[in-house]
Scaffold this active site. Structure first.
Site, PDB file in Angstrom:
ATOM      1  N   PHE A 124       0.879  -1.176   0.000  1.00 31.62           N
ATOM      2  CA  PHE A 124       0.000   0.000   0.000  1.00 31.62           C
ATOM      3  C   PHE A 124       0.913   1.222   0.000  1.00 31.62           C
ATOM      4  CE2 PHE A 124      -2.683   2.971   2.682  1.00 31.62           C
ATOM      5  CZ  PHE A 124      -3.831   2.988   1.900  1.00 31.62           C
ATOM      6  N   GLY A 132       2.554  12.263   5.768  1.00 33.94           N
ATOM      7  CA  GLY A 132       2.342  11.112   6.645  1.00 33.94           C
ATOM      8  C   GLY A 132       0.922  11.151   7.157  1.00 33.94           C
ATOM      9  N   GLY A 344      10.572  -7.306  36.182  1.00 38.94           N
ATOM     10  CA  GLY A 344      11.644  -6.614  36.899  1.00 38.94           C
ATOM     11  C   GLY A 344      12.886  -6.504  36.032  1.00 38.94           C
ATOM     12  N   GLU A 368      -0.587   3.048  10.362  1.00 35.55           N
ATOM     13  CA  GLU A 368      -2.012   3.020   9.953  1.00 35.55           C
ATOM     14  C   GLU A 368      -2.831   4.078  10.695  1.00 35.55           C
ATOM     15  OE1 GLU A 368      -3.894  -0.549   8.760  1.00 35.55           O
ATOM     16  OE2 GLU A 368      -2.001  -1.498   8.220  1.00 35.55           O
TER      17      GLU A 368
HETATM   18  N1  COS Z   1     -14.320   6.561   4.219  1.00 34.26           N
HETATM   19  C1  COS Z   1     -14.762   7.068   3.039  1.00 34.26           C
HETATM   20  N2  COS Z   1     -14.521   8.352   2.666  1.00 34.26           N
HETATM   21  C2  COS Z   1     -13.813   9.119   3.520  1.00 34.26           C
HETATM   22  C3  COS Z   1     -13.331   8.647   4.748  1.00 34.26           C
HETATM   23  C4  COS Z   1     -13.620   7.305   5.097  1.00 34.26           C
HETATM   24  N3  COS Z   1     -13.199   6.793   6.246  1.00 34.26           N
HETATM   25  N4  COS Z   1     -12.665   9.633   5.384  1.00 34.26           N
HETATM   26  C5  COS Z   1     -12.722  10.702   4.582  1.00 34.26           C
HETATM   27  N5  COS Z   1     -13.416  10.402   3.460  1.00 34.26           N
HETATM   28  C6  COS Z   1     -13.749  11.297   2.343  1.00 34.26           C
HETATM   29  C7  COS Z   1     -14.465  12.525   2.861  1.00 34.26           C
HETATM   30  O1  COS Z   1     -15.835  12.305   2.938  1.00 34.26           O
HETATM   31  C8  COS Z   1     -14.093  13.573   1.857  1.00 34.26           C
HETATM   32  O2  COS Z   1     -14.929  13.427   0.728  1.00 34.26           O
HETATM   33  P1  COS Z   1     -15.560  14.724  -0.048  1.00 34.26           P
HETATM   34  O3  COS Z   1     -14.363  15.385  -0.680  1.00 34.26           O
HETATM   35  O4  COS Z   1     -16.499  14.130  -1.042  1.00 34.26           O
HETATM   36  O5  COS Z   1     -16.207  15.575   0.988  1.00 34.26           O
HETATM   37  C9  COS Z   1     -12.687  13.185   1.431  1.00 34.26           C
HETATM   38  O6  COS Z   1     -12.543  11.791   1.745  1.00 34.26           O
HETATM   39  C10 COS Z   1     -11.626  13.972   2.156  1.00 34.26           C
HETATM   40  O7  COS Z   1     -11.802  13.778   3.554  1.00 34.26           O
HETATM   41  P2  COS Z   1     -11.300  14.805   4.653  1.00 34.26           P
HETATM   42  O8  COS Z   1     -11.714  16.180   4.270  1.00 34.26           O
HETATM   43  O9  COS Z   1     -11.710  14.281   5.981  1.00 34.26           O
HETATM   44  O10 COS Z   1      -9.706  14.705   4.446  1.00 34.26           O
HETATM   45  P3  COS Z   1      -8.509  15.297   5.296  1.00 34.26           P
HETATM   46  O11 COS Z   1      -7.467  15.726   4.347  1.00 34.26           O
HETATM   47  O12 COS Z   1      -9.026  16.274   6.287  1.00 34.26           O
HETATM   48  O13 COS Z   1      -7.877  14.015   6.030  1.00 34.26           O
HETATM   49  C11 COS Z   1      -7.559  12.298   7.673  1.00 34.26           C
HETATM   50  C12 COS Z   1      -8.500  13.137   6.807  1.00 34.26           C
HETATM   51  C13 COS Z   1      -6.691  13.099   8.607  1.00 34.26           C
HETATM   52  C14 COS Z   1      -8.502  11.427   8.447  1.00 34.26           C
HETATM   53  C15 COS Z   1      -6.651  11.426   6.744  1.00 34.26           C
HETATM   54  O14 COS Z   1      -5.693  12.210   6.088  1.00 34.26           O
HETATM   55  C16 COS Z   1      -5.942  10.288   7.468  1.00 34.26           C
HETATM   56  O15 COS Z   1      -6.557   9.252   7.775  1.00 34.26           O
HETATM   57  N6  COS Z   1      -4.634  10.461   7.748  1.00 34.26           N
HETATM   58  C17 COS Z   1      -3.846   9.396   8.316  1.00 34.26           C
HETATM   59  C18 COS Z   1      -3.258   8.593   7.224  1.00 34.26           C
HETATM   60  C19 COS Z   1      -2.751   7.303   7.725  1.00 34.26           C
HETATM   61  O16 COS Z   1      -3.416   6.556   8.448  1.00 34.26           O
HETATM   62  N7  COS Z   1      -1.538   6.992   7.331  1.00 34.26           N
HETATM   63  C20 COS Z   1      -0.942   5.764   7.789  1.00 34.26           C
HETATM   64  C21 COS Z   1       0.036   5.297   6.813  1.00 34.26           C
HETATM   65  S1  COS Z   1      -0.653   4.402   5.547  1.00 34.26           S
HETATM   66  S2  COS Z   1      -0.522   2.575   6.301  1.00 34.26           S
END
Ligand code: COS
Length: 392
Positions: A124, A132, A344, A368
């Site tokens: 992935f 990140g 310990g 993740e």
């Molecule tokens: N399932 C389906 N769709 C999702 C979703 C989910 N769990 N989470 C977000 N989306 C969709 C949103 O609905 C939004 O769609 P629209 O553009 O149609 O409104 C779009 O994706 C963008 O979502 P959002 O605005 O919440 O994005 P952000 O940039 O604010 O980021 C986080 C959200 C922080 C939650 C995300 O960047 C994240 O999970 N970061 C961590 C990444 C991670 O786990 N990395 C680990 C390494 S990979 S193993």
């Protein structure tokens, strides 16, 4: 339970994996720790047991476990050093699930049978040097050129990159969109010209696992390689988020496996170890540590099973997955800390497994999605629901 395989078959698979974990994996942990590599013969045994195909639907040659069943199986294998699960973990989880969830029929037919046997390995590829936690800020570009897309950029800490046959790669297909919109998910075979896999990272723990950088220099893939086909152009961030939602429950299974192992180790040591003329398991301060760990394990198991059941029932689980991932990985950190304390001085020595596990589980609160990202997801959803009039 929305079982994909019947209960008898599932119980047999679970018992087989439990036996394999205790008879083959746990006795090899020390060798993996010292050599920082998995014996290839053991990887072959995992392929023969079907571990690479746990989550691939039966029609494509996998075991077709539900997430509820996958949780139970991964929690068994999760008692052994995390490196063992890692080698097939990307095929079961984040590497393959984009194709399972959003792939076209042709993509499933092309890739899932090989993923199920382990002949094809999937990684992935989301994280980058400058993206990140802010996954939507990624800068790897895939620009359209006729019927192809041309990819340039760098991915970082990509698990199993050294073995990968294909990547589930997230790249920006619309450079005018800075955030999460404008990202597409691609299936990229690693033998495509222009891909370089870097040397593997040296880490605090989880010896035997492999993460590497991957660089892309004018890597050309057909538009048909967009996961879900061209109609899912610019929808790849959502694919990645769905994969991660599911992956976070898979992570909880690992945390549960490691927690069970730590409690087994700590209880065994506490019963055998004598101080002040008696077994230290008779001391209430030691009992308190064991009890707190046991209760936190139970909470992790219960939360994860509930979230997996909801996923299998087709319910939205973003909040639940974040709660489970946050709670279970933080809990296993505390459980590891208490196990070291119960051992310990011996707990600080590499002779006993708790020293290694203490380092191994540290990563669980980071990969993740960090604990802080889980908090952000939980709070965001809570506030949005509340604003819309939903009350708990
Ligand atoms: N399932 C389906 N769709 C999702 C979703 C989910 N769990 N989470 C977000 N989306 C969709 C949103 O609905 C939004 O769609 P629209 O553009 O149609 O409104 C779009 O994706 C963008 O979502 P959002 O605005 O919440 O994005 P952000 O940039 O604010 O980021 C986080 C959200 C922080 C939650 C995300 O960047 C994240 O999970 N970061 C961590 C990444 C991670 O786990 N990395 C680990 C390494 S990979 S193993």
């Amino acid at each position: 339970m929305s079982a994909h395989v019947d209960e008898d078959t599932f119980q047999q698979i679970k018992q087989m994996v439990r036996r394999f974990t205790h008879e083959r994996l746990i006795p090899t942990e020390q060798e993996v720790e010292e050599t920082d590599a998995l014996p290839e013969s053991l990887v072959d045994e995992m392929k023969e047991l079907g571990l690479f195909g746990l989550s691939v639907p039966e029609q494509y040659g996998g075991m077709g476990l539900s997430l509820t069943q996958e949780f139970e199986v991964i929690a068994e294998v999760g008692q052994a050093a995390l490196a063992f699960r890692s080698v097939f973990g990307t095929n079961v989880g984040i590497g393959s699930q984009g194709i399972v969830i959003d792939g076209t029929k042709e993509q499933k037919q092309q890739w899932l049978p090989g993923l199920a046997t382990g002949d094809v390995i999937a990684s992935f590829a989301l994280t980058e040097p400058d993206a990140g936690s802010d996954a939507g800020g990624l800068s790897t570009r895939a620009l359209r050129d006729g019927d192809d897309f041309v990819i340039n950029g760098t991915k970082r800490y990509i698990t199993n990159a050294n073995r990968a046959t294909i990547l589930s790669l997230m790249a920006r297909t619309d450079p005018d969109q800075k955030g999460a919109r404008g990202i597409s998910a691609f299936i990229v075979p690693t033998d495509t010209q222009g891909i370089t896999i870097g040397k593997h990272d040296k880490k605090m723990g989880q010896k035997g696992t492999r993460t590497c950088d991957i660089t892309f220099e004018n890597v050309r893939v057909p538009a048909a390689n967009i996961i879900g086909g061209t109609e899912r152009l610019n929808q790849g961030f959502k694919t990645a988020m769905k994969v991660l939602d599911r992956g976070r429950i898979h992570m909880a299974a690992l945390a549960v496996g490691q927690a069970r192992r730590l409690i087994n180790e700590a209880a065994g040591y506490a019963i055998d170890r004598k101080q002040f003329g008696q077994s230290i398991s008779q001391f209430q301060l030691v009992q308190a540590m064991l009890a707190d760990s046991r209760a936190e394990l139970y909470a992790s198991e219960t939360m994860a099973r509930d979230a997996a059941r909801k996923f299998d029932a087709g319910e939205p689980i973003t909040t639940e997955a974040a709660c489970v991932k946050m709670f279970s990985t933080e809990a296993v950190g505390r459980i590891a800390d208490r196990a070291v304390q119960i051992f310990g001085g011996a707990g600080y020595m590499s002779e006993y497994p708790v020293e290694r596990i203490y380092r191994d589980v540290r990563l669980m609160r980071i990969y993740e999605g960090t604990t802080q990202i889980q908090q952000l997801i939980i709070a965001r959803n809570l506030i949005a629901d509340h604003t819309n009039g939903t009350r708990l």
